[in-house]
Write an enzyme that holds these catalytic residues in place. Structure first.
Site, PDB file in Angstrom:
ATOM      1  N   ASP A 232       0.816  -1.200   0.000  1.00 54.16           N
ATOM      2  CA  ASP A 232       0.000   0.000   0.000  1.00 54.16           C
ATOM      3  C   ASP A 232       0.863   1.268   0.000  1.00 54.16           C
ATOM      4  O   ASP A 232       1.919   1.304   0.633  1.00 54.16           O
ATOM      5  CB  ASP A 232      -0.863  -0.027   1.267  1.00 54.16           C
ATOM      6  CG  ASP A 232      -1.730   1.194   1.401  1.00 54.16           C
ATOM      7  OD1 ASP A 232      -2.571   1.399   0.524  1.00 54.16           O
ATOM      8  OD2 ASP A 232      -1.556   1.947   2.383  1.00 54.16           O
ATOM      9  N   GLU A 305       1.451  -0.502  -4.919  1.00 54.63           N
ATOM     10  CA  GLU A 305       0.571   0.625  -5.236  1.00 54.63           C
ATOM     11  C   GLU A 305       1.398   1.889  -5.420  1.00 54.63           C
ATOM     12  O   GLU A 305       2.050   2.356  -4.506  1.00 54.63           O
ATOM     13  CB  GLU A 305      -0.448   0.881  -4.124  1.00 54.63           C
ATOM     14  CG  GLU A 305      -1.430   1.965  -4.540  1.00 54.63           C
ATOM     15  CD  GLU A 305      -2.210   2.604  -3.408  1.00 54.63           C
ATOM     16  OE1 GLU A 305      -3.310   3.086  -3.670  1.00 54.63           O
ATOM     17  OE2 GLU A 305      -1.719   2.661  -2.274  1.00 54.63           O
TER      18      GLU A 305
HETATM   19  C1  LIG Z   1      -5.931   1.814  -3.239  1.00 56.25           C
HETATM   20  C2  LIG Z   1      -5.489   1.853  -1.824  1.00 56.25           C
HETATM   21  O1  LIG Z   1      -5.165   0.837  -1.262  1.00 56.25           O
HETATM   22  N1  LIG Z   1      -5.463   2.999  -1.225  1.00 56.25           N
HETATM   23  C3  LIG Z   1      -5.057   3.177   0.144  1.00 56.25           C
HETATM   24  C4  LIG Z   1      -3.729   3.856   0.150  1.00 56.25           C
HETATM   25  O2  LIG Z   1      -3.295   4.069   1.442  1.00 56.25           O
HETATM   26  C5  LIG Z   1      -4.156   4.835   2.246  1.00 56.25           C
HETATM   27  C6  LIG Z   1      -3.532   4.888   3.602  1.00 56.25           C
HETATM   28  O3  LIG Z   1      -3.081   3.619   3.988  1.00 56.25           O
HETATM   29  C7  LIG Z   1      -5.561   4.267   2.275  1.00 56.25           C
HETATM   30  O4  LIG Z   1      -6.428   5.184   2.869  1.00 56.25           O
HETATM   31  C8  LIG Z   1      -6.047   4.002   0.883  1.00 56.25           C
HETATM   32  O5  LIG Z   1      -7.284   3.363   0.896  1.00 56.25           O
END
Ligand SMILES: CC(=O)N[C@H]1CO[C@H](CO)[C@@H](O)[C@@H]1O
Ligand SMILES: *[C@@H]1O[C@H](CO)[C@@H](O)[C@H](O)[C@H]1NC(C)=O
Ligand SMILES: *[C@@H]1O[C@H](CO)[C@@H](O)[C@H](O)[C@H]1NC(C)=O
Ligand SMILES: *[C@@H]1O[C@H](CO)[C@@H](O)[C@H](O)[C@H]1NC(C)=O
Ligand SMILES: *[C@@H]1O[C@H](CO)[C@@H](O)[C@H](O)[C@H]1NC(C)=O
Ligand SMILES: *[C@@H]1O[C@H](CO)[C@@H](O)[C@H](O)[C@H]1NC(C)=O
Ligand SMILES: *[C@@H]1O[C@H](CO)[C@@H](O)[C@H](O)[C@H]1NC(C)=O
Ligand SMILES: *[C@@H]1O[C@H](CO)[C@@H](O)[C@H](O)[C@H]1NC(C)=O
Ligand SMILES: *[C@@H]1O[C@H](CO)[C@@H](O)[C@H](O)[C@H]1NC(C)=O
Ligand SMILES: [Ca+2]
Ligand SMILES: [Ca+2]
Length: 588
Positions: A232, A305
């Site tokens: 993430d 990500e």
């Molecule tokens: C797509 C995804 O996983 N988004 C996450 C990215 O990180 C933030 C903080 O951990 C999350 O709020 C998001 O949902």
């Protein structure tokens, strides 16, 4: 050298030897499982509730693994299931080694893994490295400066205003969820950094103890039988090094928005996309590969990500000497269309952006949505959902589906009163719809019955989308034609077609409306995907796209409103396409 270390070293050496032999003794590149996989993202809170409390859970997921198997999914990645106060619905983890009680227990998790293995489905967990919850015992110990935890987070005294004498945050940095990225902590008498919510303090990756701890997290879940991790929020992992006086630089105003609380108000030069982040991913890859060498079995994967620009994202794959992530997520089909709208030229731009920047020998992947973006059917237009699913299935590499895309789920309508996402809640009733992520997180639609078959209880944690009586799994499985049946046909084709798995790729927006993808492989049938993103009917000549396309093509799969007939042969020189029609054809 300790015995364990020595043993690891020997095993690594043996592992290397075998790898080399294998490669030299076979001329065919055999693809590993993840290179042609269908990944499916489960948002556990909204997938299936097993005990009637209106919140999805692990036993709910286990009860629906056969559904995923039936779809043809290779691997499911679960958004965070770890202990959490749920400020950011699991992305604020207070215990990285245990399961959130409302989702179940470690035994429930083991039962899920066991059932998945029986079905030959792989399970991937979400790894949230940038921050913990402020309720983590690590943070509490760090606040108290307990030995070993003093520098677990990013602490700073702040600055003193020369005129007023008042204390101020160390920099002007902004968090993602609106407002300052610094929070004063009374007990410790220092500020801490939080690139996300106040309750999500950033871990300090310049502390080797933190780096080791997070590798322990990876090993712990690998030992529980998971097939890898989706990592993430990588861009904000590292911040720049402070100067010799321990001060950080301010970011500058971008001019992109007037709203001084919005992260886009300032640049993110010093708080995103640092080179150390790339190296950390390479280190995690080593953890995964070492685990495989020691314990055997299939490869475990790292999916990353990152919404970063190509120059940064592509480095995650690895460099000449070091392997990195198997698949840095490719969000171009989301981001380019967000900026420019959906048409064939823009789709070509999105595909180019990935394939033309990807280093040789790497595997592409295609993502349409996730729990942070409005649902695909709502974003691209309901009439284009089959076309978009078709794209991710005929383009080369791995496909990624967010739960609900296969049935064409649309956004829920969530009032300000019902809003629970911190990004929405940190704004106000007038502007929350710009920020809230609740609409794409509504419960999964299994049936037309009470609460869409998501729960047998009387409430759901977020209201259902209102269209569940017409858009649900039960109905789409029984209808003659449905988004779900088209999705299943696409997956089945991917799994049976050597051409889709390994063929070369040619693609082009032959007009502003018409996008064509052709996959070819010697001694196998060619596959051609043709999509009309426009709102008028047209007739196209595919021999202009490829001189060789003169023989008739047989129709394999068509979008839901198409009136053509599967199995029929069509002349590629005069192929008519209705508005929004999408077809998959073959030379066979
Ligand atoms: C797509 C995804 O996983 N988004 C996450 C990215 O990180 C933030 C903080 O951990 C999350 O709020 C998001 O949902
Ligand atoms: C896959 O493609 C590569 C390169 O094009 C080729 O060398 C290999 O033989 C193909 N493998 C299979 C299983 O078709
Ligand atoms: C819902 O299902 C669970 C598990 O089968 C059961 O224990 C519970 O009593 C049911 N609740 C209702 C309201 O039917
Ligand atoms: C976590 O942060 C919130 C918001 O600042 C605060 O109310 C809560 O007391 C904090 N919890 C801990 C354990 O620090
Ligand atoms: C000091 O405080 C004053 C009054 O709030 C403010 O206008 C000024 O910008 C501050 N100075 C700095 C360097 O932040
Ligand atoms: C590849 O990355 C590793 C780890 O970050 C680094 O040490 C090495 O210098 C890099 N190699 C090349 C060729 O860039
Ligand atoms: C490796 O993956 C394949 C394909 O999913 C599966 O059939 C096989 O059982 C796996 N092997 C192990 C040891 O898990
Ligand atoms: C596609 O969108 C772009 C804007 O990003 C526009 O310039 C172009 O004209 C559009 N093409 C068609 C056919 O609508
Ligand atoms: C067209 O066919 C010829 C002869 O079979 C082949 O050499 C060529 O690669 C083909 N072109 C394309 C674009 O597939
Ligand atoms: Ca539940
Ligand atoms: Ca960080």
């Amino acid at each position: 050298m300790e015995l364990a270390t020595l043993l690891t070293f020997l095993l690594l050496a043996i592992g290397h030897g075998e790898g080399c032999q294998l490669q030299s003794s076979t001329s065919e590149t055999v693809k590993d499982w993840w290179q042609t996989a269908q990944f499916y993202q489960i948002y556990p809170r909204s997938f299936k509730d097993s005990d009637g409390d209106g919140i999805g859970d692990l036993n709910g997921i286990t009860s629906k693994l056969e559904y995923l198997k039936d779809l043809g999914i290779t691997a499911a990645w679960l958004s965070p299931i770890f202990t959490s106060p749920m400020v950011d619905f699991g992305y604020d983890i207070s215990d990285f080694f245990d399961i959130q009680p409302e989702y179940g227990t470690l035994d429930d998790f083991r039962a899920l893994i066991k059932r998945a293995k029986e079905l030959d489905l792989k399970i991937i967990l979400d790894f949230v490295p940038n921050h913990s919850s402020n309720e983590s015992s690590w943070f509490v110990k760090s606040v108290n400066r307990e030995k070993g935890y003093e520098d677990y987070y990013v602490w700073h005294d702040g600055k003193v205003n020369a005129t007023t004498g008042a204390r101020e945050p160390p920099t002007n940095w902004l968090q993602y969820f609106r407002g300052s990225a610094w929070q004063w902590n009374k007990e410790r008498q220092q500020y801490y950094l939080h690139q996300f919510a106040v309750q999500q303090p950033d871990l300090n990756y310049r502390n080797p103890l933190v780096v080791d701890q997070m590798k322990r997290v990876l090993r712990y879940w690998l030992n529980e039988g998971v097939s890898g991790f989706r990592c993430d929020a990588l861009p904000p992992l590292f911040e720049v090094l402070p100067d010799a006086e321990g001060q950080w630089p301010d970011e500058v105003v971008t001019g992109a928005t007037e709203d001084a609380d919005d992260r886009a108000y300032l640049t993110t030069t010093y708080i995103e996309n640092q080179p150390e982040t790339i190296d950390m991913v390479y280190q995690w890859r080593t953890v995964l590969d070492d685990h495989k060498r020691i314990h055997g079995g299939n490869s475990s994967v790292l999916l990353i990500e990152t919404y970063s620009p190509a120059w940064f994202s592509m480095q995650f794959y690895g460099n000449r000497s070091t392997e990195g992530a198997h698949l840095p997520f490719n969000f171009n089909l989301i981001t380019v269309m967000e900026q420019k709208g959906l048409n064939a030229s823009n789709v070509q731009e999105a595909v180019d952006l990935w394939l033309k920047n990807m280093p040789a020998g790497r595997t592409a992947n295609w993502v349409l949505g996730n729990h942070d973006k409005r649902r695909a059917a709502s974003r691209y237009g309901k009439e284009h959902i089959d076309a978009m699913n078709m794209l991710v299935m005929v383009l080369p590499g791995a496909s990624v589906t967010y739960q609900g895309e296969e049935i064409g789920m649309t956004d829920g309508e969530i009032s300000w009163e019902d809003t629970v996402d911190p990004w929405g809640c940190n704004s106000n009733a007038d502007i929350y719809e710009q920020y809230t992520r609740d609409p794409e997180r509504t419960p999964f639609q299994w049936t037309a019955g009470t609460n869409a078959g998501f729960t047998n209880g009387s409430t759901t944690w977020l209201p259902l989308a209102t269209d569940y009586e017409t858009i649900n799994v039960e109905k789409e499985l029984s209808d003659d034609r449905s988004h779900l049946k088209i999705y299943k046909a696409l997956v089945a084709l991917r799994k049976s077609s050597k051409t889709l798995q390994n063929g070369s790729t040619k693609y082009e927006a032959i007009t502003g409306d018409i996008f064509v993808v052709q996959r070819s492989l010697a001694n196998s049938a060619t596959i051609v995907g043709v999509i009309n993103f426009g709102s008028v009917a047209v007739t196209v000549d595919l021999s202009q796209f490829d001189k060789n396309r003169t023989e008739s093509l047989q129709l394999l799969i068509r979008s839901i409103d198409s009136t053509k007939v599967e199995g029929t042969r069509y002349d590629p020189k005069t192929l008519s396409l209705d508005p929004a029609e999408a077809l998959v054809l073959t030379t066979e």
